[in-house]
Design a protein around this motif. Structure first.
Motif, PDB file in Angstrom:
ATOM      1  N   GLU A  13     -42.295  -8.874 -26.139  1.00 23.87           N
ATOM      2  CA  GLU A  13     -42.009  -9.607 -24.916  1.00 23.87           C
ATOM      3  C   GLU A  13     -40.529  -9.971 -24.873  1.00 23.87           C
ATOM      4  O   GLU A  13     -39.901 -10.178 -25.912  1.00 23.87           O
ATOM      5  N   PRO A  14     -39.960 -10.062 -23.675  1.00 22.24           N
ATOM      6  CA  PRO A  14     -38.550 -10.456 -23.585  1.00 22.24           C
ATOM      7  C   PRO A  14     -38.342 -11.878 -24.088  1.00 22.24           C
ATOM      8  O   PRO A  14     -39.254 -12.710 -24.026  1.00 22.24           O
ATOM      9  N   PRO A  15     -37.154 -12.169 -24.586  1.00 22.48           N
ATOM     10  CA  PRO A  15     -36.868 -13.530 -25.049  1.00 22.48           C
ATOM     11  C   PRO A  15     -36.935 -14.526 -23.892  1.00 22.48           C
ATOM     12  O   PRO A  15     -36.821 -14.154 -22.719  1.00 22.48           O
ATOM     13  N   ALA A  16     -37.102 -15.772 -24.234  1.00 25.22           N
ATOM     14  CA  ALA A  16     -37.060 -16.829 -23.223  1.00 25.22           C
ATOM     15  C   ALA A  16     -35.719 -16.785 -22.500  1.00 25.22           C
ATOM     16  O   ALA A  16     -34.685 -16.477 -23.101  1.00 25.22           O
ATOM     17  N   ARG A  17     -35.741 -17.022 -21.209  1.00 30.07           N
ATOM     18  CA  ARG A  17     -34.540 -17.063 -20.357  1.00 30.07           C
ATOM     19  C   ARG A  17     -33.926 -15.677 -20.141  1.00 30.07           C
ATOM     20  O   ARG A  17     -32.788 -15.561 -19.703  1.00 30.07           O
ATOM     21  N   TYR A  18     -34.695 -14.627 -20.427  1.00 32.41           N
ATOM     22  CA  TYR A  18     -34.121 -13.286 -20.309  1.00 32.41           C
ATOM     23  C   TYR A  18     -33.688 -12.976 -18.876  1.00 32.41           C
ATOM     24  O   TYR A  18     -32.590 -12.447 -18.661  1.00 32.41           O
ATOM     25  N   GLN A  19     -34.532 -13.285 -17.900  1.00 33.19           N
ATOM     26  CA  GLN A  19     -34.159 -12.979 -16.517  1.00 33.19           C
ATOM     27  C   GLN A  19     -32.943 -13.792 -16.084  1.00 33.19           C
ATOM     28  O   GLN A  19     -32.085 -13.298 -15.346  1.00 33.19           O
ATOM     29  N   GLU A  20     -32.847 -15.011 -16.581  1.00 39.00           N
ATOM     30  CA  GLU A  20     -31.664 -15.838 -16.298  1.00 39.00           C
ATOM     31  C   GLU A  20     -30.408 -15.175 -16.877  1.00 39.00           C
ATOM     32  O   GLU A  20     -29.338 -15.160 -16.247  1.00 39.00           O
ATOM     33  N   TRP A  21     -30.538 -14.614 -18.065  1.00 36.72           N
ATOM     34  CA  TRP A  21     -29.427 -13.910 -18.722  1.00 36.72           C
ATOM     35  C   TRP A  21     -28.998 -12.678 -17.920  1.00 36.72           C
ATOM     36  O   TRP A  21     -27.807 -12.467 -17.672  1.00 36.72           O
ATOM     37  N   ILE A  22     -29.976 -11.895 -17.501  1.00 33.85           N
ATOM     38  CA  ILE A  22     -29.671 -10.697 -16.714  1.00 33.85           C
ATOM     39  C   ILE A  22     -28.968 -11.080 -15.414  1.00 33.85           C
ATOM     40  O   ILE A  22     -27.963 -10.464 -15.018  1.00 33.85           O
ATOM     41  N   ASN A  23     -29.474 -12.088 -14.746  1.00 34.90           N
ATOM     42  CA  ASN A  23     -28.840 -12.543 -13.501  1.00 34.90           C
ATOM     43  C   ASN A  23     -27.412 -13.009 -13.759  1.00 34.90           C
ATOM     44  O   ASN A  23     -26.506 -12.767 -12.946  1.00 34.90           O
ATOM     45  N   TYR A  24     -27.218 -13.663 -14.886  1.00 36.59           N
ATOM     46  CA  TYR A  24     -25.896 -14.191 -15.237  1.00 36.59           C
ATOM     47  C   TYR A  24     -24.888 -13.069 -15.452  1.00 36.59           C
ATOM     48  O   TYR A  24     -23.805 -13.064 -14.842  1.00 36.59           O
ATOM     49  N   ILE A  25     -25.209 -12.104 -16.289  1.00 37.73           N
ATOM     50  CA  ILE A  25     -24.208 -11.077 -16.604  1.00 37.73           C
ATOM     51  C   ILE A  25     -24.001 -10.113 -15.437  1.00 37.73           C
ATOM     52  O   ILE A  25     -22.899  -9.596 -15.243  1.00 37.73           O
ATOM     53  N   PHE A  26     -25.037  -9.887 -14.636  1.00 36.33           N
ATOM     54  CA  PHE A  26     -24.870  -8.968 -13.511  1.00 36.33           C
ATOM     55  C   PHE A  26     -24.257  -9.638 -12.287  1.00 36.33           C
ATOM     56  O   PHE A  26     -23.953  -8.963 -11.307  1.00 36.33           O
ATOM     57  N   SER A  27     -24.041 -10.939 -12.364  1.00 33.32           N
ATOM     58  CA  SER A  27     -23.318 -11.617 -11.281  1.00 33.32           C
ATOM     59  C   SER A  27     -21.811 -11.501 -11.466  1.00 33.32           C
ATOM     60  O   SER A  27     -21.038 -11.800 -10.551  1.00 33.32           O
ATOM     61  N   PHE A  28     -21.395 -11.039 -12.649  1.00 34.20           N
ATOM     62  CA  PHE A  28     -19.968 -10.910 -12.943  1.00 34.20           C
ATOM     63  C   PHE A  28     -19.389  -9.686 -12.245  1.00 34.20           C
ATOM     64  O   PHE A  28     -20.000  -8.625 -12.196  1.00 34.20           O
ATOM     65  N   SER A  29     -18.190  -9.839 -11.716  1.00 28.82           N
ATOM     66  CA  SER A  29     -17.479  -8.729 -11.085  1.00 28.82           C
ATOM     67  C   SER A  29     -16.115  -8.570 -11.743  1.00 28.82           C
ATOM     68  O   SER A  29     -15.248  -9.435 -11.607  1.00 28.82           O
ATOM     69  N   ALA A  30     -15.942  -7.470 -12.471  1.00 31.69           N
ATOM     70  CA  ALA A  30     -14.662  -7.235 -13.136  1.00 31.69           C
ATOM     71  C   ALA A  30     -13.531  -7.081 -12.128  1.00 31.69           C
ATOM     72  O   ALA A  30     -12.396  -7.495 -12.381  1.00 31.69           O
ATOM     73  N   SER A  31     -13.844  -6.506 -10.965  1.00 33.54           N
ATOM     74  CA  SER A  31     -12.795  -6.246  -9.973  1.00 33.54           C
ATOM     75  C   SER A  31     -12.208  -7.526  -9.395  1.00 33.54           C
ATOM     76  O   SER A  31     -11.051  -7.556  -8.985  1.00 33.54           O
ATOM     77  N   SER A  32     -13.002  -8.598  -9.375  1.00 30.42           N
ATOM     78  CA  SER A  32     -12.503  -9.855  -8.813  1.00 30.42           C
ATOM     79  C   SER A  32     -12.081 -10.860  -9.883  1.00 30.42           C
ATOM     80  O   SER A  32     -11.610 -11.951  -9.566  1.00 30.42           O
ATOM     81  N   PHE A  33     -12.238 -10.487 -11.151  1.00 30.20           N
ATOM     82  CA  PHE A  33     -11.980 -11.425 -12.242  1.00 30.20           C
ATOM     83  C   PHE A  33     -10.549 -11.939 -12.240  1.00 30.20           C
ATOM     84  O   PHE A  33     -10.292 -13.115 -12.508  1.00 30.20           O
ATOM     85  N   TRP A  34      -9.607 -11.045 -11.960  1.00 32.74           N
ATOM     86  CA  TRP A  34      -8.204 -11.416 -12.081  1.00 32.74           C
ATOM     87  C   TRP A  34      -7.643 -12.081 -10.833  1.00 32.74           C
ATOM     88  O   TRP A  34      -6.451 -12.373 -10.769  1.00 32.74           O
ATOM     89  N   SER A  35      -8.493 -12.338  -9.850  1.00 30.75           N
ATOM     90  CA  SER A  35      -8.021 -13.059  -8.673  1.00 30.75           C
ATOM     91  C   SER A  35      -7.735 -14.512  -9.042  1.00 30.75           C
ATOM     92  O   SER A  35      -8.175 -15.016 -10.071  1.00 30.75           O
ATOM     93  N   LEU A  36      -7.018 -15.199  -8.215  1.00 29.60           N
ATOM     94  CA  LEU A  36      -6.564 -16.559  -8.507  1.00 29.60           C
ATOM     95  C   LEU A  36      -7.737 -17.474  -8.836  1.00 29.60           C
ATOM     96  O   LEU A  36      -8.700 -17.569  -8.075  1.00 29.60           O
ATOM     97  N   ASP A  37      -7.652 -18.133  -9.990  1.00 26.41           N
ATOM     98  CA  ASP A  37      -8.634 -19.121 -10.438  1.00 26.41           C
ATOM     99  C   ASP A  37     -10.015 -18.535 -10.720  1.00 26.41           C
ATOM    100  O   ASP A  37     -10.967 -19.278 -10.932  1.00 26.41           O
ATOM    101  N   ALA A  38     -10.131 -17.192 -10.729  1.00 28.08           N
ATOM    102  CA  ALA A  38     -11.452 -16.607 -10.959  1.00 28.08           C
ATOM    103  C   ALA A  38     -11.984 -16.969 -12.338  1.00 28.08           C
ATOM    104  O   ALA A  38     -13.159 -17.291 -12.501  1.00 28.08           O
ATOM    105  N   GLU A  39     -11.108 -16.936 -13.348  1.00 24.89           N
ATOM    106  CA  GLU A  39     -11.553 -17.198 -14.712  1.00 24.89           C
ATOM    107  C   GLU A  39     -12.129 -18.601 -14.850  1.00 24.89           C
ATOM    108  O   GLU A  39     -13.138 -18.818 -15.520  1.00 24.89           O
ATOM    109  N   SER A  40     -11.495 -19.562 -14.190  1.00 23.87           N
ATOM    110  CA  SER A  40     -11.950 -20.943 -14.309  1.00 23.87           C
ATOM    111  C   SER A  40     -13.286 -21.166 -13.614  1.00 23.87           C
ATOM    112  O   SER A  40     -13.963 -22.152 -13.867  1.00 23.87           O
ATOM    113  N   GLU A  41     -13.670 -20.235 -12.733  1.00 20.46           N
ATOM    114  CA  GLU A  41     -14.909 -20.394 -11.983  1.00 20.46           C
ATOM    115  C   GLU A  41     -16.106 -19.747 -12.677  1.00 20.46           C
ATOM    116  O   GLU A  41     -17.231 -19.890 -12.227  1.00 20.46           O
ATOM    117  N   ILE A  42     -15.882 -19.021 -13.768  1.00 14.25           N
ATOM    118  CA  ILE A  42     -16.980 -18.367 -14.468  1.00 14.25           C
ATOM    119  C   ILE A  42     -17.673 -19.379 -15.372  1.00 14.25           C
ATOM    120  O   ILE A  42     -17.055 -19.961 -16.263  1.00 14.25           O
TER     121      ILE A  42
END
Length: 232
Positions: A13-42
């Motif tokens: 079975e998947p670990p506890a909070r697995y779907q939360e983890w998947i949602n978390y990492i797939f919400s990241f966008s490398a293309s927008s990471f370097w925009s102003l203040d993007a890092e502080s918002e992650i």
């Protein structure tokens, strides 16, 4: 070239909070990471190192299924977020001494599933070191994985010899995959690990070159460079 069968993974079975983890990492966008203040918002995923290892391992072991609904662009960004310390510190959590050795070994072994069930099937058959072009973003993380991730640089961490051996085992298996992009990436990784196991890596690559089965002609010169640790 022969293709290895999928790694045999014990069903669980998947670990506890697995779907939360998947949602978390797939919400990241490398293309927008370097925009102003993007890092502080992650936001940070609040979990122990061992929990992060278990979540990542399950994801990789089952990536053929878990990634099926995502585009190559989203997969590339998510993997970059997990493994590339330019985007997060997750990779450092994955190799922490606070994590039981058995869990870290399983994580390393699960990287073969990433190659076999994701990269081999979804990457374009082009070679990064020859600057061959593709519009497939997944080739970027496939080719550069061992350049950008700190998991291959264990420093003074405990049990590093066993972990390095496991990495080399995985990369040796990846040399048997059909997609030349995977073979190139495996050679790239072996080249970066050359300093920790020179004799084994030289012997391993030399035997593959001699067999004329695993390494295509387009990668022979690159393999010879990797055999001496001369990769970029």
């Amino acid at each position: 070239m022969r293709r290895k069968k999928r790694a045999s993974i014990e069903s669980k079975e998947p670990p506890a909070r697995y779907q939360e983890w998947i949602n978390y990492i797939f919400s990241f966008s490398a293309s927008s990471f370097w925009s102003l203040d993007a890092e502080s918002e992650i936001s940070t995923f609040d979990a122990t190192d061992t929990e992060l290892v278990d979540l990542t391992t399950y994801m990789l072991e089952n990536c053929g299924r878990e990634f099926a609904s995502y585009s190559n662009e989203k997969i590339n960004s998510a993997l970059d977020f997990v493994f590339n310390n330019s985007y997060s510190d997750i990779a450092f959590n994955l190799i922490s001494d606070s994590v039981p050795l058995e869990s870290r070994m399983r994580l390393i072994k699960s990287i073969y599933c990433l190659y076999c069930d994701c990269f081999d099937a979804r990457c374009a058959e082009v070679l990064g070191h020859l600057s061959e072009t593709t519009d497939n973003p997944l080739n970027q993380v496939c080719y550069m994985l061992w350049d950008v991730t700190p998991i291959a640089y264990l420093g003074d961490r405990k049990n590093k010899e066993q972990l390095y051996d496991a990495m080399i085992d995985v990369l040796e298996e990846c040399l048997s995959l059909a997609n030349p992009a995977c073979v190139e990436s495996a050679l790239h990784g072996l080249g970066h690990l050359y300093g920790v196991s020179k004799d084994r890596i030289e012997s391993l690559i030399a035997s593959k070159l001699k067999s004329k089965v695993f390494i295509p002609p387009s990668l022979e010169s690159y393999a010879e460079l990797a055999m001496k640790g001369h990769v970029q």
